[in-house]
Scaffold this motif. Structure first.
Motif, PDB file in Angstrom:
ATOM      1  N   ALA A 573      87.235  35.395 -29.777  1.00 45.60           N
ATOM      2  CA  ALA A 573      87.628  34.726 -31.021  1.00 45.60           C
ATOM      3  C   ALA A 573      86.459  34.613 -31.990  1.00 45.60           C
ATOM      4  O   ALA A 573      86.657  34.614 -33.215  1.00 45.60           O
ATOM      5  N   THR A 574      85.241  34.519 -31.476  1.00 48.91           N
ATOM      6  CA  THR A 574      84.060  34.396 -32.330  1.00 48.91           C
ATOM      7  C   THR A 574      83.367  35.731 -32.581  1.00 48.91           C
ATOM      8  O   THR A 574      82.287  35.765 -33.180  1.00 48.91           O
ATOM      9  N   GLY A 575      83.962  36.824 -32.110  1.00 49.99           N
ATOM     10  CA  GLY A 575      83.449  38.151 -32.422  1.00 49.99           C
ATOM     11  C   GLY A 575      82.371  38.678 -31.505  1.00 49.99           C
ATOM     12  O   GLY A 575      81.771  39.724 -31.783  1.00 49.99           O
ATOM     13  N   HIS A 576      82.120  38.004 -30.391  1.00 48.39           N
ATOM     14  CA  HIS A 576      81.062  38.444 -29.485  1.00 48.39           C
ATOM     15  C   HIS A 576      81.538  39.444 -28.442  1.00 48.39           C
ATOM     16  O   HIS A 576      80.719  40.150 -27.850  1.00 48.39           O
ATOM     17  N   LEU A 577      82.823  39.494 -28.177  1.00 48.19           N
ATOM     18  CA  LEU A 577      83.391  40.389 -27.178  1.00 48.19           C
ATOM     19  C   LEU A 577      84.681  40.992 -27.707  1.00 48.19           C
ATOM     20  O   LEU A 577      85.327  40.431 -28.595  1.00 48.19           O
ATOM     21  N   GLY A 578      85.075  42.099 -27.091  1.00 47.95           N
ATOM     22  CA  GLY A 578      86.332  42.737 -27.455  1.00 47.95           C
ATOM     23  C   GLY A 578      87.329  42.794 -26.311  1.00 47.95           C
ATOM     24  O   GLY A 578      88.303  43.540 -26.381  1.00 47.95           O
ATOM     25  N   VAL A 579      87.084  42.029 -25.250  1.00 48.19           N
ATOM     26  CA  VAL A 579      87.985  42.034 -24.099  1.00 48.19           C
ATOM     27  C   VAL A 579      88.573  40.644 -23.918  1.00 48.19           C
ATOM     28  O   VAL A 579      88.037  39.647 -24.406  1.00 48.19           O
ATOM     29  N   ASP A 580      89.690  40.579 -23.191  1.00 50.90           N
ATOM     30  CA  ASP A 580      90.347  39.296 -22.933  1.00 50.90           C
ATOM     31  C   ASP A 580      89.984  38.719 -21.581  1.00 50.90           C
ATOM     32  O   ASP A 580      89.891  37.500 -21.423  1.00 50.90           O
ATOM     33  N   GLU A 581      89.846  39.578 -20.581  1.00 46.60           N
ATOM     34  CA  GLU A 581      89.566  39.126 -19.224  1.00 46.60           C
ATOM     35  C   GLU A 581      88.180  39.614 -18.797  1.00 46.60           C
ATOM     36  O   GLU A 581      87.814  40.761 -19.052  1.00 46.60           O
ATOM     37  N   PRO A 582      87.426  38.758 -18.109  1.00 42.69           N
ATOM     38  CA  PRO A 582      86.067  39.166 -17.722  1.00 42.69           C
ATOM     39  C   PRO A 582      85.999  40.077 -16.515  1.00 42.69           C
ATOM     40  O   PRO A 582      85.107  40.924 -16.424  1.00 42.69           O
ATOM     41  N   PHE A 583      86.949  39.926 -15.573  1.00 44.83           N
ATOM     42  CA  PHE A 583      86.834  40.609 -14.282  1.00 44.83           C
ATOM     43  C   PHE A 583      88.136  41.345 -13.958  1.00 44.83           C
ATOM     44  O   PHE A 583      89.177  40.718 -13.763  1.00 44.83           O
ATOM     45  N   ARG A 584      88.037  42.681 -13.878  1.00 41.90           N
ATOM     46  CA  ARG A 584      89.242  43.465 -13.576  1.00 41.90           C
ATOM     47  C   ARG A 584      89.686  43.250 -12.133  1.00 41.90           C
ATOM     48  O   ARG A 584      90.850  42.998 -11.872  1.00 41.90           O
ATOM     49  N   ARG A 585      88.764  43.375 -11.205  1.00 34.99           N
ATOM     50  CA  ARG A 585      89.062  43.167  -9.787  1.00 34.99           C
ATOM     51  C   ARG A 585      88.193  42.030  -9.264  1.00 34.99           C
ATOM     52  O   ARG A 585      87.028  41.898  -9.641  1.00 34.99           O
ATOM     53  N   LEU A 586      88.779  41.209  -8.402  1.00 35.04           N
ATOM     54  CA  LEU A 586      88.054  40.099  -7.798  1.00 35.04           C
ATOM     55  C   LEU A 586      88.191  40.197  -6.291  1.00 35.04           C
ATOM     56  O   LEU A 586      89.289  40.393  -5.772  1.00 35.04           O
ATOM     57  N   PHE A 587      87.061  40.074  -5.601  1.00 34.79           N
ATOM     58  CA  PHE A 587      87.086  40.051  -4.143  1.00 34.79           C
ATOM     59  C   PHE A 587      86.385  38.784  -3.678  1.00 34.79           C
ATOM     60  O   PHE A 587      85.251  38.511  -4.080  1.00 34.79           O
ATOM     61  N   THR A 588      87.074  38.005  -2.848  1.00 37.07           N
ATOM     62  CA  THR A 588      86.495  36.770  -2.324  1.00 37.07           C
ATOM     63  C   THR A 588      86.139  36.998  -0.858  1.00 37.07           C
ATOM     64  O   THR A 588      87.010  37.125  -0.006  1.00 37.07           O
ATOM     65  N   GLN A 589      84.837  37.063  -0.591  1.00 37.63           N
ATOM     66  CA  GLN A 589      84.372  37.371   0.757  1.00 37.63           C
ATOM     67  C   GLN A 589      84.425  36.132   1.643  1.00 37.63           C
ATOM     68  O   GLN A 589      84.394  34.998   1.164  1.00 37.63           O
ATOM     69  N   GLY A 590      84.499  36.368   2.943  1.00 33.00           N
ATOM     70  CA  GLY A 590      84.458  35.275   3.897  1.00 33.00           C
ATOM     71  C   GLY A 590      83.044  34.734   4.073  1.00 33.00           C
ATOM     72  O   GLY A 590      82.063  35.314   3.598  1.00 33.00           O
ATOM     73  N   MET A 591      82.946  33.623   4.763  1.00 36.44           N
ATOM     74  CA  MET A 591      81.656  32.982   4.987  1.00 36.44           C
ATOM     75  C   MET A 591      81.004  33.515   6.268  1.00 36.44           C
ATOM     76  O   MET A 591      81.666  34.070   7.129  1.00 36.44           O
ATOM     77  N   VAL A 592      79.707  33.320   6.348  1.00 43.00           N
ATOM     78  CA  VAL A 592      78.973  33.638   7.567  1.00 43.00           C
ATOM     79  C   VAL A 592      78.799  32.341   8.359  1.00 43.00           C
ATOM     80  O   VAL A 592      78.337  31.329   7.824  1.00 43.00           O
ATOM     81  N   LEU A 593      79.182  32.381   9.624  1.00 39.94           N
ATOM     82  CA  LEU A 593      79.201  31.188  10.458  1.00 39.94           C
ATOM     83  C   LEU A 593      78.139  31.278  11.546  1.00 39.94           C
ATOM     84  O   LEU A 593      77.696  32.360  11.923  1.00 39.94           O
ATOM     85  N   HIS A 594      77.772  30.118  12.072  1.00 38.32           N
ATOM     86  CA  HIS A 594      76.828  30.073  13.191  1.00 38.32           C
ATOM     87  C   HIS A 594      77.014  28.760  13.928  1.00 38.32           C
ATOM     88  O   HIS A 594      77.438  27.754  13.345  1.00 38.32           O
TER      89      HIS A 594
END
Length: 876
Positions: A573-594
């Motif tokens: 809206a302020t002219g700094h970007l020309g895209v609507d969404e920042p991330f095309r694909r999102l992957f949420t990785q699991g945690m490392v446990l111990h």
């Protein structure tokens, strides 16, 4: 023997060689830097497809943990793979460097938060480089440096000019430990997300970003994020919270001060005839009037304000109220009035700060009515229930049904009743149908010094004024004093005292700083042009964005990811970007446990302080027994962390990378085990010996005209692995790629034990070269070592194209066909694919066990399912 050449003396010597990972990793990291393998131009080149892979950047606490290693290795595998597939890959790194831990460290040590932060960044940068990550270090950013937060200040002022920033008095979430305001999203179960303190309510003048302006778009656009995890989209949709209902105006039976009516938002206007009371929030204007008149009401209001502010805290607390003595008239029932209560389960932040209580249809209202002896009229008949016998016990009838005891709404179902009720409210001027949103504007003011200064000057005569562009960035002072409690900027002797840029009179800087989530809400855009003199360079930003693959934890589903989506829209809206969404694909990785460990005094111990065996654990220094806790997320508080530096020193970076990729699917949690790490190290050494043997025994040669069975079998295994690993890396099933590479190593081992012939030697070399390239994204240092031994002078794996599978070798030479007699499996045969039915049936009847069973019997029917089954039906 050097680390990048293999002694050609003999197969025996080659098979006993040992990979010197320490020297090799240093050598190849230097080689990549010298060749500038990973840099990309500011604007993506036109001759290659672009690929932007980004992992959520870390807070510089001073030490990486294995969760970081997993996160950044996942991204690095993809970056190296895409680069080998011909993409121009942007893979940057930076630091989410503002925040309270640095202030706390400064307070505890009497040090400078900037020095503490930058020292931590240097330490963590060193570890990341030791991991061999293919990062664009020339684009490194740190949010605590003026060249970043100065651009953020420009963004803030642009948003203000476009009406997306607002300063207003508001009830805010106050963390009494951190002494700062928190956004609703930062209140977890009624407590501060960092301190864990019970959050209080305060009325302060704050700066807000108008995220609600984009609420409809933020919600509807979730449907287009097909490559995001479904649960993240569901969580965001719930938080944005669109609901359809009505605003209903309840007239007071007598005015209270200047207030003559109370407005309520409800999603169930069909149940208005089930009203039993009206409840208002402790911060409602009507509650303030009641508190002025009645000390008991004032005491109850104070009690409500001490309750946690989250929905979870409200729902779990005992439902309590105070009868103000005021009453409101019902909009539909002539002459009926109902009591007005102050209730601890009603918040000003949601709806209008007032609700009408319908105990039969809402469990919270029912609990409240039962506690205070209020009526519970039944107005909803559940499906299949009898209107003469339906009652409400301890559970509300909160589903849909047919309306009863509801005047003009009787007999209507829930949906029709809502429409009819809204129509009557609008006709009578008592209300209107509306769409409501759960999302609230983002309060970004934080009463902390170690953050991005909000670029505003407060003048008594002119009001809040933007800092002029030629005075940006507003830099933090170098001599902050954290010995005193509160905001160090606020009590700095000179920093806040300035002149008004409009009238020149004495004025004060804004001493609140930005919520640190502002810093991370746009950093992905800054990476596209980190040295630009404006927040973004449009050609670079529009060329690289959106991020093609973003990787990070599910814990950021609402906080960071929603804010980043909002900021992208605001920057468009302020002219700094020309895209609507920042991330095309999102992957949420699991945690490392111990496992966690405690000594006899109950103190937490680090894993390297413990000797673990199959029978238990003891302290390494004293031999005293240690209590073994459950396997859980690695955390500093419980000391169940494993140092990446220690693992790299002992096993090498490639071993750490291989292990975090191989144990389980990357979206699942994984347990860090000593046995697993040792196994990963053994595999690396095994591959080194196998390829060393091939390099010692074979030389590059023209491809033979024909291949025998052994060579053909190995070549098919090689090309099937190329196809399988390529598919696995594209689909983020990295553990599958690891499994296929284990199989290929075994196939190479088997072939190397057979009698040497020219065609098999050629196939072995093809397999070894392919194996070197395929492990490149995962074990890049070992891959370079093997490649240089096989093909010295042929360049770096990091700059070599990904191998392509020969389609003709992916087709199986034979298929296994089940042979049944009367539907029961009696044997199997191997046949060429799509062999003629007559040939298959003949082979099936000749199979040893089948031939024995049908001997002397008449086969009356032969059923052939190509490439799968032959079923023989015998008489009688």
């Amino acid at each position: 023997m050097t680390t990048d050449t293999i002694s050609p003396a003999s197969p025996a010597e080659a098979s006993s060689a040992r990979y010197d990972f320490g020297a090799a990793e240093t050598r190849w990291q230097q080689a990549w830097d010298s060749a500038d393998c990973f840099s990309v131009p500011d604007v993506p080149p036109a001759d290659r497809p672009k690929y932007y892979v980004l992992e959520m950047f870390p807070y510089p606490s001073g030490q990486l943990h294995m969760g970081h290693v997993r996160n950044y290795t996942l991204g690095d595998v993809l970056a190296r793979f895409k680069r080998a597939r011909g993409h121009a890959v942007l893979h940057p790194m930076g630091w989410d460097a503002f925040g309270l831990p640095a202030e706390n460290a400064a307070r505890e040590r009497g040090s400078d938060p900037a020095r503490w932060t930058l020292d931590n960044i240097a330490a963590m940068r060193g570890t990341l480089k030791r991991l061999g990550l293919s990062l664009n270090w020339d684009r490194e950013i740190a949010t605590c440096l003026p060249d970043y937060y100065g651009q953020q200040q420009k963004l803030f002022l642009d948003l203000w000019r476009h009406g997306l920033v607002e300063r207003r008095d508001a009830l805010v979430n106050w963390d009494p430990i951190d002494q700062t305001v928190l956004a609703n999203e930062q209140v977890i179960d009624g407590r501060g997300w960092r301190s864990g303190a019970v959050v209080e309510k305060k009325r302060l003048s704050q700066w807000f970003l108008k995220i609600t302006d984009f609420a409809p778009d933020l919600l509807s656009a979730l449907d287009g994020l097909d490559d995001w995890p479904e649960r993240v989209r569901v969580m965001q949709a719930h938080w944005i919270g669109r609901s359809e209902g009505a605003r209903v105006r309840f007239a007071l039976d007598r005015p209270a001060g200047a207030i003559e009516s109370v407005e309520v938002y409800t999603t169930r206007p069909d149940t208005l005839f089930g009203m039993s009371f009206l409840a208002i929030a402790a911060d409602h204007p009507l509650a303030a009037i009641a508190a002025q008149r009645d000390p008991a009401a004032a005491a109850f209001v104070a009690e409500c304000r001490s309750l946690g502010t989250s929905e979870a805290a409200i729902e779990s607390a005992e439902k309590r109220g105070y009868d103000t003595g005021l009453r409101v008239r019902h909009p539909f029932i002539e002459g009926a009035t109902f009591p007005v209560w102050i209730a601890n389960f009603v918040l000003m932040d949601y709806g209008t700060g007032a609700v009408f209580g319908c105990p039969c249809g809402d469990q919270r209202d029912l609990d409240f009515a039962r506690k205070y002896g209020l009526p519970v009229p039944v107005v909803v008949l559940p499906p299949g229930a009898d209107a003469e016998q339906v009652t409400v016990g301890d559970t509300a009838l909160d589903g849909d049904g047919i309306l009863i005891h509801s005047g003009f709404l009787d007999g209507l179902d829930t949906a029709a009743g809502k429409r009819a009720a809204i129509d009557r409210l609008e006709a009578d001027g008592a209300g209107r149908g509306v769409v409501n949103w759960r999302l609230r504007d983002w309060g970004i003011s934080r009463q902390r010094a170690w953050g991005c200064p909000i670029p505003v000057i407060h003048c008594t005569a002119c009001g809040p004024q933007p800092v002029p562009d030629d005075q940006l960035p507003v830099r933090l002072p170098d001599d902050l004093d954290f010995a005193r409690p509160g905001n160090a900027l606020d009590h700095h002797p000179s920093w806040k005292h300035v002149s008004c840029p409009r009238c020149g009179a004495a004025a004060l800087r804004e001493t609140d700083t930005c919520d640190t989530f502002v810093d991370s809400a746009w950093y992905f855009a800054r990476f596209t042009a980190p040295h630009a003199e404006t927040p973004t360079d449009r050609a670079a930003a529009d060329g690289w964005l959106p991020v093609d693959q973003y990787i990070g934890g599910i814990e950021h589903a609402i906080l960071h990811l929603l804010y980043a989506r909002f900021f992208t829209r605001a920057m468009r809206a302020t002219g700094h970007l020309g895209v609507d969404e920042p991330f095309r694909r999102l992957f949420t990785q699991g945690m490392v446990l111990h496992e966690s460990y405690r000594d006899a005094e109950g103190s937490w111990l680090y894993p390297d302080e413990v000797i673990r065996s199959t029978t238990g654990a003891v302290r390494r220094d004293t031999g005293e027994a240690v209590q073994i806790g459950r396997v859980e997320k690695m955390s500093k508080s419980k000391r169940n962390t494993v140092s990446p530096e220690a693992i790299i020193d002992r096993f090498g970076a490639d071993t750490a990378r291989w292990f975090v990729l191989s144990d389980s699917p990357p979206e699942r949690d994984m347990e860090w085990t000593e046995a697993g790490v040792v196994g990963a190290a053994r595999f690396g050494q095994r591959v080194f010996r196998l390829v060393s043997q091939v390099a010692a025994e074979t030389q590059p040669a023209p491809m033979p005209d024909a291949f025998g069975d052994a060579a053909d079998t190995l070549r098919r295994a090689t090309h099937r692995t190329i196809a399988a690993v390529t598919e696995a890396l594209e689909s983020f099933t990295y553990n599958t790629a690891v499994a296929r590479l284990h199989e290929l190593a075994s196939a190479l081992s088997d072939a190397s034990q057979q009698q040497r012939v020219a065609d098999l030697d050629w196939a072995r070399r093809e397999c070894a070269e392919t194996l070197s390239l395929l492990i490149g994204p995962m074990m890049p240092h070992l891959a370079e070592t093997l490649w240089s031994a096989l093909l010295p002078g042929r360049g770096l794996v990091a700059e070599t194209a990904w191998p392509e599978a020969d389609a003709s070798l992916l087709v199986a030479r034979t298929v296994t066909i089940a042979v049944q007699i009367m539907g029961k499996l009696r044997g199997t045969i191997e046949m060429p694919p799509d062999a003629p039915a007559e040939q298959v049936i003949a082979a099936a009847e000749a199979e040893q066990n089948v031939a024995r069973l049908i001997e002397g019997k008449r086969v009356v029917k032969r059923i052939h399912v190509p490439n799968r089954i032959v079923n023989l039906v015998i008489a009688g």
